[in-house]
Scaffold this motif. Structure first.
Motif, PDB file in Angstrom:
ATOM      1  N   HIS A  41     -28.703  -9.381  38.420  1.00  0.00           N
ATOM      2  CA  HIS A  41     -28.191 -10.572  37.733  1.00  0.00           C
ATOM      3  C   HIS A  41     -29.290 -11.626  37.553  1.00  0.00           C
ATOM      4  O   HIS A  41     -29.250 -12.432  36.629  1.00  0.00           O
ATOM      5  CB  HIS A  41     -26.987 -11.154  38.490  1.00  0.00           C
ATOM      6  N   SER A  42     -30.315 -11.585  38.406  1.00  0.00           N
ATOM      7  CA  SER A  42     -31.439 -12.528  38.241  1.00  0.00           C
ATOM      8  C   SER A  42     -32.163 -12.267  36.917  1.00  0.00           C
ATOM      9  O   SER A  42     -32.716 -13.197  36.314  1.00  0.00           O
ATOM     10  CB  SER A  42     -32.441 -12.388  39.389  1.00  0.00           C
ATOM     11  N   HIS A  45     -30.082 -14.229  34.455  1.00  0.00           N
ATOM     12  CA  HIS A  45     -30.302 -15.682  34.619  1.00  0.00           C
ATOM     13  C   HIS A  45     -31.610 -16.091  33.938  1.00  0.00           C
ATOM     14  O   HIS A  45     -31.690 -17.118  33.275  1.00  0.00           O
ATOM     15  CB  HIS A  45     -30.409 -16.061  36.094  1.00  0.00           C
ATOM     16  N   LEU A 183     -18.394  -8.731  45.311  1.00  0.00           N
ATOM     17  CA  LEU A 183     -18.745  -7.308  45.414  1.00  0.00           C
ATOM     18  C   LEU A 183     -19.429  -6.882  44.110  1.00  0.00           C
ATOM     19  O   LEU A 183     -18.865  -6.182  43.284  1.00  0.00           O
ATOM     20  CB  LEU A 183     -17.511  -6.455  45.698  1.00  0.00           C
ATOM     21  N   GLY A 185     -23.752  -6.136  42.564  1.00  0.00           N
ATOM     22  CA  GLY A 185     -24.929  -5.353  42.941  1.00  0.00           C
ATOM     23  C   GLY A 185     -25.404  -5.696  44.345  1.00  0.00           C
ATOM     24  O   GLY A 185     -25.667  -4.806  45.166  1.00  0.00           O
ATOM     25  N   LEU A 186     -25.524  -6.990  44.621  1.00  0.00           N
ATOM     26  CA  LEU A 186     -25.983  -7.402  45.957  1.00  0.00           C
ATOM     27  C   LEU A 186     -24.887  -7.163  46.984  1.00  0.00           C
ATOM     28  O   LEU A 186     -25.110  -6.579  48.037  1.00  0.00           O
ATOM     29  CB  LEU A 186     -26.373  -8.897  45.952  1.00  0.00           C
ATOM     30  N   SER A 205     -13.421 -11.349  47.184  1.00  0.00           N
ATOM     31  CA  SER A 205     -13.670 -10.933  45.800  1.00  0.00           C
ATOM     32  C   SER A 205     -12.646 -11.547  44.868  1.00  0.00           C
ATOM     33  O   SER A 205     -11.482 -11.711  45.248  1.00  0.00           O
ATOM     34  CB  SER A 205     -13.587  -9.403  45.735  1.00  0.00           C
ATOM     35  N   HIS A 206     -13.083 -11.870  43.647  1.00  0.00           N
ATOM     36  CA  HIS A 206     -12.092 -12.354  42.682  1.00  0.00           C
ATOM     37  C   HIS A 206     -11.606 -11.206  41.791  1.00  0.00           C
ATOM     38  O   HIS A 206     -10.917 -11.440  40.817  1.00  0.00           O
ATOM     39  CB  HIS A 206     -12.625 -13.563  41.897  1.00  0.00           C
ATOM     40  N   SER A 207     -11.964  -9.962  42.172  1.00  0.00           N
ATOM     41  CA  SER A 207     -11.556  -8.767  41.420  1.00  0.00           C
ATOM     42  C   SER A 207     -10.698  -7.882  42.315  1.00  0.00           C
ATOM     43  O   SER A 207     -11.226  -7.066  43.092  1.00  0.00           O
ATOM     44  CB  SER A 207     -12.781  -7.976  40.967  1.00  0.00           C
ATOM     45  N   LYS A 210     -11.201  -4.037  43.046  1.00  0.00           N
ATOM     46  CA  LYS A 210     -12.347  -3.488  43.777  1.00  0.00           C
ATOM     47  C   LYS A 210     -12.016  -3.129  45.226  1.00  0.00           C
ATOM     48  O   LYS A 210     -12.895  -2.671  45.965  1.00  0.00           O
ATOM     49  CB  LYS A 210     -13.527  -4.469  43.729  1.00  0.00           C
ATOM     50  N   ILE A 267     -27.216 -16.777  48.887  1.00  0.00           N
ATOM     51  CA  ILE A 267     -28.104 -15.785  48.272  1.00  0.00           C
ATOM     52  C   ILE A 267     -27.954 -15.859  46.751  1.00  0.00           C
ATOM     53  O   ILE A 267     -28.926 -15.815  46.011  1.00  0.00           O
ATOM     54  CB  ILE A 267     -27.741 -14.381  48.799  1.00  0.00           C
ATOM     55  N   LEU A 269     -27.568 -17.359  43.131  1.00  0.00           N
ATOM     56  CA  LEU A 269     -28.361 -18.474  42.587  1.00  0.00           C
ATOM     57  C   LEU A 269     -27.857 -18.901  41.215  1.00  0.00           C
ATOM     58  O   LEU A 269     -28.556 -18.727  40.220  1.00  0.00           O
ATOM     59  CB  LEU A 269     -29.796 -17.982  42.403  1.00  0.00           C
ATOM     60  N   ILE A 293     -34.808 -12.377  49.075  1.00  0.00           N
ATOM     61  CA  ILE A 293     -35.286 -10.985  49.157  1.00  0.00           C
ATOM     62  C   ILE A 293     -35.810 -10.640  50.561  1.00  0.00           C
ATOM     63  O   ILE A 293     -35.140 -10.960  51.548  1.00  0.00           O
ATOM     64  CB  ILE A 293     -36.284 -10.640  48.030  1.00  0.00           C
ATOM     65  N   ARG A 338     -24.081  -1.214  40.037  1.00  0.00           N
ATOM     66  CA  ARG A 338     -25.359  -1.651  39.497  1.00  0.00           C
ATOM     67  C   ARG A 338     -25.682  -0.792  38.282  1.00  0.00           C
ATOM     68  O   ARG A 338     -25.597   0.450  38.361  1.00  0.00           O
ATOM     69  CB  ARG A 338     -26.446  -1.429  40.554  1.00  0.00           C
TER      70      ARG A 338
HETATM   71  P1  NAP Z   1     -23.611  -9.237  40.081  1.00  0.00           P
HETATM   72  O1  NAP Z   1     -23.813  -7.783  40.239  1.00  0.00           O
HETATM   73  O2  NAP Z   1     -23.235  -9.791  38.777  1.00  0.00           O
HETATM   74  O3  NAP Z   1     -22.533  -9.657  41.204  1.00  0.00           O
HETATM   75  C1  NAP Z   1     -22.067 -10.956  41.335  1.00  0.00           C
HETATM   76  C2  NAP Z   1     -20.641 -10.915  41.848  1.00  0.00           C
HETATM   77  O4  NAP Z   1     -20.198 -12.262  41.970  1.00  0.00           O
HETATM   78  C3  NAP Z   1     -19.652 -10.265  40.885  1.00  0.00           C
HETATM   79  O5  NAP Z   1     -19.601  -8.876  40.995  1.00  0.00           O
HETATM   80  C4  NAP Z   1     -18.357 -10.900  41.319  1.00  0.00           C
HETATM   81  O6  NAP Z   1     -17.839 -10.223  42.455  1.00  0.00           O
HETATM   82  C5  NAP Z   1     -18.793 -12.299  41.758  1.00  0.00           C
HETATM   83  N1  NAP Z   1     -18.510 -13.273  40.691  1.00  0.00           N
HETATM   84  C6  NAP Z   1     -19.043 -13.318  39.451  1.00  0.00           C
HETATM   85  N2  NAP Z   1     -18.516 -14.311  38.711  1.00  0.00           N
HETATM   86  C7  NAP Z   1     -17.631 -14.930  39.547  1.00  0.00           C
HETATM   87  C8  NAP Z   1     -16.757 -16.044  39.387  1.00  0.00           C
HETATM   88  N3  NAP Z   1     -16.691 -16.714  38.233  1.00  0.00           N
HETATM   89  N4  NAP Z   1     -16.002 -16.407  40.448  1.00  0.00           N
HETATM   90  C9  NAP Z   1     -16.052 -15.741  41.621  1.00  0.00           C
HETATM   91  N5  NAP Z   1     -16.850 -14.665  41.812  1.00  0.00           N
HETATM   92  C10 NAP Z   1     -17.627 -14.273  40.798  1.00  0.00           C
HETATM   93  O7  NAP Z   1     -24.919 -10.040  40.526  1.00  0.00           O
HETATM   94  P2  NAP Z   1     -26.044  -9.640  41.585  1.00  0.00           P
HETATM   95  O8  NAP Z   1     -27.127  -8.922  40.880  1.00  0.00           O
HETATM   96  O9  NAP Z   1     -25.411  -9.047  42.772  1.00  0.00           O
HETATM   97  O10 NAP Z   1     -26.643 -11.074  41.938  1.00  0.00           O
HETATM   98  C11 NAP Z   1     -25.818 -12.052  42.542  1.00  0.00           C
HETATM   99  C12 NAP Z   1     -26.540 -13.380  42.612  1.00  0.00           C
HETATM  100  O11 NAP Z   1     -27.611 -13.298  43.557  1.00  0.00           O
HETATM  101  C13 NAP Z   1     -27.180 -13.821  41.301  1.00  0.00           C
HETATM  102  O12 NAP Z   1     -26.998 -15.224  41.151  1.00  0.00           O
HETATM  103  C14 NAP Z   1     -28.639 -13.474  41.486  1.00  0.00           C
HETATM  104  O13 NAP Z   1     -29.505 -14.246  40.721  1.00  0.00           O
HETATM  105  C15 NAP Z   1     -28.822 -13.774  42.959  1.00  0.00           C
HETATM  106  N6  NAP Z   1     -29.936 -13.091  43.619  1.00  0.00           N
HETATM  107  C16 NAP Z   1     -30.528 -13.725  44.649  1.00  0.00           C
HETATM  108  C17 NAP Z   1     -31.538 -13.108  45.340  1.00  0.00           C
HETATM  109  C18 NAP Z   1     -32.169 -13.767  46.525  1.00  0.00           C
HETATM  110  O14 NAP Z   1     -33.241 -13.332  46.941  1.00  0.00           O
HETATM  111  N7  NAP Z   1     -31.567 -14.776  47.104  1.00  0.00           N
HETATM  112  C19 NAP Z   1     -31.969 -11.826  44.968  1.00  0.00           C
HETATM  113  C20 NAP Z   1     -31.329 -11.204  43.909  1.00  0.00           C
HETATM  114  C21 NAP Z   1     -30.320 -11.836  43.241  1.00  0.00           C
HETATM  115  P3  NAP Z   1     -16.262  -9.916  42.576  1.00  0.00           P
HETATM  116  O15 NAP Z   1     -15.895  -9.193  41.307  1.00  0.00           O
HETATM  117  O16 NAP Z   1     -16.157  -9.081  43.789  1.00  0.00           O
HETATM  118  O17 NAP Z   1     -15.578 -11.238  42.710  1.00  0.00           O
END
Ligand code: NAP
Ligand code: ZN
Ligand code: ZN
Length: 346
Positions: A41-42, A45, A183, A185-186, A205-207, A210, A267, A269, A293, A338
């Motif tokens: 998802h990054s 973004h 739930l 990718g992360l 989770s809001h799904s 899952k 985590i 962002l 990371i 993913r």
């Molecule tokens: P992703 O696969 O899109 O997963 C994000 C999850 O957040 C979705 O599957 C959903 O889970 C939940 N979500 C999404 N929209 C929502 C909403 N409106 N309300 C409530 N829940 C919602 O993303 P990802 O690749 O795992 O990345 C997640 C975040 O971590 C991103 O912001 C990314 O930039 C960040 N990130 C941070 C780091 C770090 O080092 N800190 C590293 C990588 C990524 P449910 O369907 O289960 O609700």
């Protein structure tokens, strides 16, 4: 070397086929054929400038799994044919306290990102993993265990290490209650690791659809956050909660679920600041923390752990032409869990 990939040419535009050059090998470089690249998802973004101004043309991708095709004369860590991975950074200063401790992601000069930035020469735009070839210094790549399928490994290079690191840092294990928010990718990697470490795992989770998958990944409990009532019945005894949600949420709702001395690690962002009630923190000596990371040594440790426990990301393998649709589906939380690009098809 000529490299074929997909790039975003201007913020928020669709990705399009893109041909560019990678550098010739320096003494400590390895070249690899990328086999699979995950969509984090990054990437979305940054391609959409949700974190501020970005650098274009941008070939995103920092979950790279491939096979070494060439090594420079100074390379000792890898040989041709090795299966290796590259994650979110490709270099760092190598001299600061963080770098010396193997925490290159916290380099005081800033890590050199795999894309959306300049290499350490200050002029070459680093281009990421949505491409068929890559060149990297041996010190910034890791070895992939032989028993793991490369498509399920690619996401470990960001999603995997990003959840493994805080779970280890905050002592997740037997007797600990761990919550994973989101739930995606992360989050799905967080569930697998927390369960493998022996913790009692709850997914927020809001799904609702899952739940079955979460339990199959090792979660013990599943809380649907779609309807506001969930807060009244949620347990309030978590030692550790990891927030992987990519969207704006009310962090306060989750801080209140921490036990005495519990920690909520941010985590996800989404890009905007959070608002926190101070009494929520001090009332139970709770902590709000962040984690980014993981460094190279811990990334290797994580991959070895995956090799031992047979842990992989659940992936949907796609062709490059599907990337734009994959972005839309990721934003809608419609991916299990993913998207991974078959890089041999570029
Ligand atoms: P992703 O696969 O899109 O997963 C994000 C999850 O957040 C979705 O599957 C959903 O889970 C939940 N979500 C999404 N929209 C929502 C909403 N409106 N309300 C409530 N829940 C919602 O993303 P990802 O690749 O795992 O990345 C997640 C975040 O971590 C991103 O912001 C990314 O930039 C960040 N990130 C941070 C780091 C770090 O080092 N800190 C590293 C990588 C990524 P449910 O369907 O289960 O609700
Ligand atoms: Zn990532
Ligand atoms: Zn440094």
């Amino acid at each position: 070397m000529e490299t074929k990939g997909y790039a975003v040419l201007k913020a928020s535009e669709d990705l399009v086929p893109f041909v560019f050059q990678r550098r010739d090998l320096r003494p400590n470089d390895v070249a690899l054929d990328i086999h699979y690249a995950g969509i984090c998802h990054s990437d979305i973004h940054q391609a959409r400038e949700e974190w501020g101004p970005a650098l274009f043309p941008m070939v995103p991708g920092h979950e790279i799994a491939g096979i070494v095709t060439q090594v420079g004369p100074g390379v000792t860590k890898f040989k041709v044919g090795d299966r290796i991975g590259v994650g979110v950074f490709i270099d760092s200063c190598r001299n600061c306290k963080a770098c010396k401790a193997g925490l290159q992601q916290y380099c005081s000069e800033g890590m050199t990102g795999t894309y959306n930035g300049y290499e350490r020469d200050g002029k070459t735009i680093a281009q990421g993993g949505y491409s068929n070839k890559f060149v990297v210094d041996q010190d910034y790549a890791v070895k992939i265990p032989d028993n793991l399928d490369l498509s399920g490994v690619a996401p470990l290079l960001c999603a995997g290490i990003t959840l493994y690191s805080p779970l280890k840092n905050w002592g997740a294990g037997k007797g600990k209650k761990v919550g994973v928010m989101g739930l995606g990718g992360l989050g799905h990697m967080g569930v697998k690791f927390a369960a493998a470490l022996g913790a009692e795992v709850t997914v927020f989770s809001h799904s609702a659809n899952k739940e079955g998958d979460a339990k199959a990944m090792g979660a013990h409990h599943f809380i649907v956050t779609k309807d506001e009532n969930w807060k009244a019945t949620a347990p309030k005894d978590f030692d550790l909660i990891l927030n992987t949600i990519s969207a704006e949420i009310n962090i306060e709702d989750y801080l209140q679920l921490l036990t005495l001395d519990g920690t909520l690690v941010v985590i996800g962002l989404p890009g905007k600041p959070y608002s926190v009630n101070v009494p929520t923190l001090l009332g139970q000596r709770r902590s709000l923390a962040g984690s980014m990371i993981g460094g190279i040594p811990q990334t290797q440790e994580m991959l070895d752990f995956c090799g031992e426990h047979n842990i992989l990301s659940d992936v949907e393998v796609i062709e490059p032409s599907y990337i734009n649709e994959a972005y839309e589906r990721t934003v809608k939380s419609d991916v299990k869990y993913r998207f991974v690009i078959d890089a041999k098809k570029f």
